[in-house]
Design a protein around this motif. Structure first.
Motif, short mmCIF file in Angstrom:
data_model
loop_
_atom_site.label_atom_id
_atom_site.label_comp_id
_atom_site.label_asym_id
_atom_site.label_seq_id
_atom_site.Cartn_x
_atom_site.Cartn_y
_atom_site.Cartn_z
N LYS A 48 64.27 30.87 33.90
CA LYS A 48 65.05 31.79 33.08
C LYS A 48 65.34 31.10 31.76
CE LYS A 48 66.89 34.27 36.94
NZ LYS A 48 68.02 34.73 37.71
N PHE A 49 65.13 31.84 30.67
CA PHE A 49 65.33 31.26 29.34
C PHE A 49 65.86 32.31 28.38
CE2 PHE A 49 61.08 32.97 29.37
CZ PHE A 49 60.82 33.41 28.09
N LYS A 50 66.28 31.85 27.22
CA LYS A 50 66.81 32.74 26.20
C LYS A 50 65.98 32.60 24.94
CE LYS A 50 71.53 32.87 27.93
NZ LYS A 50 71.37 34.08 28.67
N LEU A 51 65.79 33.74 24.28
CA LEU A 51 65.22 33.77 22.93
C LEU A 51 66.38 34.15 22.02
CD1 LEU A 51 61.90 35.71 23.58
CD2 LEU A 51 62.12 33.29 23.02
N ARG A 52 66.55 33.41 20.93
CA ARG A 52 67.65 33.65 20.00
C ARG A 52 67.10 34.04 18.63
NH1 ARG A 52 68.62 29.63 23.33
NH2 ARG A 52 70.52 29.67 24.56
N GLY A 53 67.36 35.28 18.25
CA GLY A 53 66.85 35.79 16.99
C GLY A 53 67.68 35.33 15.80
N GLU A 54 67.05 35.25 14.64
CA GLU A 54 67.76 34.89 13.41
C GLU A 54 68.84 35.92 13.10
OE1 GLU A 54 64.76 34.54 10.40
OE2 GLU A 54 63.96 32.68 11.25
N TRP A 55 68.71 37.13 13.62
CA TRP A 55 69.65 38.22 13.40
C TRP A 55 70.86 38.12 14.31
CZ3 TRP A 55 69.30 40.73 18.11
CH2 TRP A 55 68.11 40.52 18.81
N GLY A 56 70.92 37.07 15.15
CA GLY A 56 72.08 36.85 16.00
C GLY A 56 71.94 37.37 17.42
N GLY A 57 70.91 38.12 17.69
CA GLY A 57 70.71 38.66 19.03
C GLY A 57 70.16 37.62 19.99
N VAL A 58 70.47 37.81 21.26
CA VAL A 58 69.98 36.92 22.31
C VAL A 58 69.26 37.77 23.36
CG1 VAL A 58 70.60 35.26 24.11
CG2 VAL A 58 71.84 35.27 21.93
N LEU A 59 68.07 37.35 23.71
CA LEU A 59 67.28 38.03 24.73
C LEU A 59 67.29 37.17 25.99
CD1 LEU A 59 64.34 38.71 22.34
CD2 LEU A 59 65.83 40.47 23.24
N ASP A 60 67.55 37.80 27.13
CA ASP A 60 67.47 37.11 28.42
C ASP A 60 66.07 37.32 28.98
OD1 ASP A 60 70.17 36.17 28.63
OD2 ASP A 60 70.77 38.26 28.90
N CYS A 61 65.42 36.23 29.35
CA CYS A 61 64.03 36.29 29.78
C CYS A 61 63.83 35.49 31.06
CB CYS A 61 63.12 35.71 28.69
SG CYS A 61 63.34 36.47 27.06
N GLU A 62 62.75 35.84 31.77
CA GLU A 62 62.34 35.08 32.94
C GLU A 62 60.83 35.11 33.03
OE1 GLU A 62 62.74 35.02 37.81
OE2 GLU A 62 64.07 36.32 36.67
N VAL A 63 60.25 33.94 33.25
CA VAL A 63 58.79 33.83 33.36
C VAL A 63 58.36 34.51 34.66
CG1 VAL A 63 56.81 32.27 33.49
CG2 VAL A 63 58.76 31.68 32.02
N LEU A 64 57.43 35.45 34.55
CA LEU A 64 56.93 36.19 35.71
C LEU A 64 55.59 35.67 36.20
CD1 LEU A 64 57.73 39.82 34.51
CD2 LEU A 64 59.09 38.38 36.07
N GLU A 65 54.67 35.41 35.27
CA GLU A 65 53.33 34.97 35.64
C GLU A 65 52.76 34.03 34.59
OE1 GLU A 65 50.50 38.08 36.60
OE2 GLU A 65 52.11 39.39 37.27
#
Length: 141
Positions: A48-65
């Motif tokens: 599980k990881f996060k992507l952090r946009g320059e616009w301040g948003g944070v995306l929650d992610c998880e590697v599937l394959e």
């Protein structure tokens, strides 16, 4: 299209770089930060990881394959109080060797009918990300 149906953004680009170089840019934290977003990615299924946009948003992610130098898939979830912007999607990269380098395809699936602005933003966004990715991969040894 009913509200239950979803659609995908698909972008394909021929890159004049070997699949090994493109793969590095898709899977190494510091390189991902240069073309996509700041992150704590690790190429491990279930990570599980996060992507952090320059616009301040944070995306929650998880590697599937992961299929090294061929495909990578992860969730791309953005929580927002406005359902037209909140998004639970999956991003899949597919690399195919070509005569001049690599055909790279990204598919982001999971857009609902009422998410026209998010869909359009993703379509434009991926084109911009691919431009940065292409430039970055050209600098790798």
């Amino acid at each position: 299209m009913s509200i239950a149906e979803t659609r995908s953004v698909v972008i394909e680009r021929e890159l004049a770089h070997a699949p090994e170089k493109v793969w590095r840019a898709l899977t190494q934290q510091h390189l991902i930060a240069d073309w996509l977003m700041q992150n704590d990615f690790a190429p491990v299924v279930g990570h599980k990881f996060k992507l952090r946009g320059e616009w301040g948003g944070v995306l929650d992610c998880e590697v599937l394959e992961i299929d090294p130098q061929r495909s990578l898939s992860y969730t791309w979830d953005f929580a927002n109080d406005d359902p037209t912007y909140a998004l639970k999607s999956v991003v899949t990269y597919t690399l195919t060797p070509s005569g001049t380098g690599t055909m790279l395809r990204v598919e982001q699936s999971g857009f609902h009918a009422d998410q026209k602005q998010a869909y359009g933003g993703a379509h434009a966004g991926w084109k911009g990300f691919f431009n940065k990715l292409d430039t970055l991969v050209g600098t790798l040894d």
